[in-house]
Scaffold this motif. Structure first.
Motif, PDB file in Angstrom:
ATOM      1  N   ARG A   5       0.842  -1.205   0.000  1.00  0.00           N
ATOM      2  CA  ARG A   5       0.000   0.000   0.000  1.00  0.00           C
ATOM      3  C   ARG A   5       0.866   1.240   0.000  1.00  0.00           C
ATOM      4  NH1 ARG A   5       2.408   2.519   4.120  1.00  0.00           N
ATOM      5  NH2 ARG A   5       1.922   1.757   6.199  1.00  0.00           N
ATOM      6  N   ALA A   7       0.408   5.084   1.562  1.00  0.00           N
ATOM      7  CA  ALA A   7      -0.505   5.690   2.547  1.00  0.00           C
ATOM      8  C   ALA A   7      -0.165   7.159   2.805  1.00  0.00           C
ATOM      9  CB  ALA A   7      -0.447   4.888   3.839  1.00  0.00           C
ATOM     10  N   PRO A   8      -0.357   8.002   1.812  1.00  0.00           N
ATOM     11  CA  PRO A   8       0.039   9.404   2.005  1.00  0.00           C
ATOM     12  C   PRO A   8      -0.903  10.171   2.924  1.00  0.00           C
ATOM     13  CG  PRO A   8      -1.090   9.160  -0.083  1.00  0.00           C
ATOM     14  CD  PRO A   8      -0.948   7.778   0.481  1.00  0.00           C
ATOM     15  N   SER A   9      -0.322  11.100   3.649  1.00  0.00           N
ATOM     16  CA  SER A   9      -1.136  12.076   4.364  1.00  0.00           C
ATOM     17  C   SER A   9      -1.348  13.213   3.371  1.00  0.00           C
ATOM     18  CB  SER A   9      -0.395  12.613   5.582  1.00  0.00           C
ATOM     19  OG  SER A   9       0.088  11.536   6.343  1.00  0.00           O
ATOM     20  N   GLU A  41      -4.414   9.069   4.421  1.00  0.00           N
ATOM     21  CA  GLU A  41      -4.372   9.211   5.882  1.00  0.00           C
ATOM     22  C   GLU A  41      -4.827  10.618   6.266  1.00  0.00           C
ATOM     23  OE1 GLU A  41      -0.658   7.236   7.305  1.00  0.00           O
ATOM     24  OE2 GLU A  41      -2.019   5.539   7.034  1.00  0.00           O
ATOM     25  N   TYR A 181      -2.612   8.297  15.459  1.00  0.00           N
ATOM     26  CA  TYR A 181      -1.908   7.928  14.226  1.00  0.00           C
ATOM     27  C   TYR A 181      -1.395   6.481  14.187  1.00  0.00           C
ATOM     28  CZ  TYR A 181       1.529   7.881  10.560  1.00  0.00           C
ATOM     29  OH  TYR A 181       2.253   7.531   9.453  1.00  0.00           O
ATOM     30  N   VAL A 185      -2.838   3.371  11.725  1.00  0.00           N
ATOM     31  CA  VAL A 185      -1.971   2.821  10.670  1.00  0.00           C
ATOM     32  C   VAL A 185      -1.870   1.301  10.842  1.00  0.00           C
ATOM     33  CG1 VAL A 185       0.398   2.717   9.772  1.00  0.00           C
ATOM     34  CG2 VAL A 185      -0.647   4.932  10.274  1.00  0.00           C
ATOM     35  N   ARG A 199       8.001   1.781   3.223  1.00  0.00           N
ATOM     36  CA  ARG A 199       7.811   3.210   3.456  1.00  0.00           C
ATOM     37  C   ARG A 199       9.135   3.862   3.835  1.00  0.00           C
ATOM     38  NH1 ARG A 199       4.173   2.095   8.753  1.00  0.00           N
ATOM     39  NH2 ARG A 199       5.770   1.105  10.029  1.00  0.00           N
ATOM     40  N   HIS A 203       9.721   6.775   9.173  1.00  0.00           N
ATOM     41  CA  HIS A 203       8.665   6.119   9.958  1.00  0.00           C
ATOM     42  C   HIS A 203       9.168   4.971  10.822  1.00  0.00           C
ATOM     43  CE1 HIS A 203       5.192   8.289   8.522  1.00  0.00           C
ATOM     44  NE2 HIS A 203       5.756   8.323   7.340  1.00  0.00           N
TER      45      HIS A 203
END
Ligand code: GLU
Length: 451
Positions: A5, A7-9, A41, A181, A185, A199, A203
């Motif tokens: 995946r 998963a951008p903010s 996100e 957060y 996630v 990622r 992170h």
């Protein structure tokens, strides 16, 4: 099945660093006939920017990748998160903490004064008493109280986080019920069936917390791949000062999506010393275990080179289509010398359009009496003779032969007359492509304007 995946903010445009991890995830899923998912996100409404989702999707569309399932928006999943929070409360893996803000501040002050890392002290972990009145509790998860959490990272190896220094019973839902957060996630990755999390290594420090959530909910841990950042040539994190970071800017600059993907794929990953990859090769050859352990350096020269190579591989019609120009032989004449589509368009127009003026310096240098004479002879020759039998190129050669002069003496003034400048691709190719009528017209206009 491999499920990955991105998963951008949605806080802005799609950053090239984000696109890099996105394609790592995408290629890995495609290679394994798996699924690549996109999750937005957007729980933090204050940082949420509506246009940003559109920007990300537009960038995805441009480079030709997309989610294999409907896009997941965290802001629409409150019920799911609530369900797991309730489950953790029921199983005793999480608890309500009634500490007031004042108490928290005080605790922090005391710890700082003792030069300790500020962290929650677990005071409500086993609380069974009567809750204080007027305080909405937060929900905290029970983290291990000692020992280590080891992230078995498939890029970096085992990364050890001591509980003492890195963890406490962190908040998974705020007093207003909003989940936090790291909790969402982990829940999302597990519920969406993500098997491989690829990622940025910014992170990595979140991962031990996410592992606590996985374990508390008895979810199977995914494979983690934390990808080192992209640096500039000075070894600092890439920023806007180093050039464009917005993926769509690269489209504006005239880069091909395949070139940008090839470039990003190679940025931090290698396959022997192979530099150029077709889309199929990107999918078939990529393997995240080959991701480099150290940061990679962004080099626009490298991108330009890759782009130039990809442009060479395009057909005349493909280029014409991309640039919305006539599919003429001029494209073939200039395409091998251009590193971006913008350069190509500029070079194309220089030849396609009649010159509006003639470079003064070139005229001074290359349009002296002997050049004038030669250009005149050439002009008369091509105007008079029948070109079904003798080509412009042959006429050009014939003039040189008859007049016993070197090529440049005629080539330079002829270039200036037909394209305005003394630098261009082979003049013989130029006249052959432009054709007799056009060459004659251009020379006539030149004679008119330049005495
Ligand atoms: N939303 C995070 C970001 O945009 C990525 C989270 C993740 O990949 O786990 O940086």
């Amino acid at each position: 099945m491999i499920v990955t995946r991105f998963a951008p903010s949605p806080t802005g445009y799609l950053h090239i660093g984000g696109l890099r991890t996105a394609i790592f995830s995408y290629f890995w899923a495609k290679k394994n006939n798996g699924k690549f998912l996109l999750r937005i996100e957007d729980t933090d409404r204050s940082r949420h920017n509506e246009d940003a989702v559109g920007g990300i999707l537009k960038a995805f569309e441009w480079v030709g990748i997309k989610s294999d399932e409907e896009i997941v928006y965290q802001s629409e999943r409150t019920e799911i998160y609530k369900k797991y929070i309730d489950q953790l409360l029921e199983t005793g893996r999480a608890y309500k903490c009634y500490m007031s803000k004042e108490e928290l501040d005080q605790l922090r002050e005391e710890q700082t004064a003792r030069k300790e890392r500020p962290k929650y002290d677990g005071r409500y972990r086993n609380f069974t008493g009567v809750p204080p009145i007027g305080i909405e509790p937060v929900i905290r998860i029970k983290s291990p109280e000692s020992g280590n959490i080891i992230v078995k990272d498939l890029v970096k190896g085992d990364v050890v986080f001591s509980v003492e220094d890195n963890l406490d019973d962190f908040i998974i839902a705020r007093a207003d019920g909003m989940p936090t957060y790291n909790f969402v996630v982990a829940v999302d990755d597990a519920v969406m069936g993500v098997t491989d999390v690829i990622r940025g290594d910014d992170h990595l420090s979140n991962t031990p917390k996410q592992i606590v959530v996985y374990e508390a909910l008895n979810f199977k841990l995914p494979n983690f791949y934390h990808v080192p950042m992209i640096h500039n040539s000075e070894g600092k994190k890439l920023s806007k000062r180093d050039g464009a970071t917005d993926v769509l800017q690269y489209r504006e600059y005239g880069y091909l999506p395949d070139a940008l993907l090839n470039f990003l794929l190679r940025l931090g990953w290698s396959y022997g010393d192979k530099e150029l990859f077709s889309r199929e090769e990107m999918i078939n050859l990529f393997d995240p275990s080959g991701i480099n352990k150290s940061a990679s350096i962004f080099s626009i020269e490298k991108l330009n080179w890759i782009n130039g190579e990809k442009i060479k591989n395009l057909s005349r019609d493909e280029i014409a289509n991309l640039l919305n120009i006539n599919s003429s032989q001029i494209i073939d004449l200039v395409k091998d010398r251009c590193s971006t589509l913008k350069d190509l368009e500029r070079e194309f127009l220089k030849i396609e359009n009649r010159p509006e003026n003639y470079d003064e310096a070139s005229l001074k240098k290359h349009y002296r009496d002997d050049n004038k004479k030669l250009l005149n002879i050439f002009y008369k020759k091509i105007k008079d003779i029948d070109h079904d039998f003798i080509s412009l190129a042959d006429s050009f050669a014939k003039v040189l032969e008859d007049e016993k002069v070197g090529m440049a003496k005629l080539a330079q003034p002829l270039r200036i007359a037909i394209v305005g400048i003394a630098q261009s691709p082979s003049v013989v190719d130029l006249i052959s492509i432009l054709g007799r009528d056009e060459v004659i017209s251009r020379i006539e206009i030149f004679f008119e304007k330049v005495k």
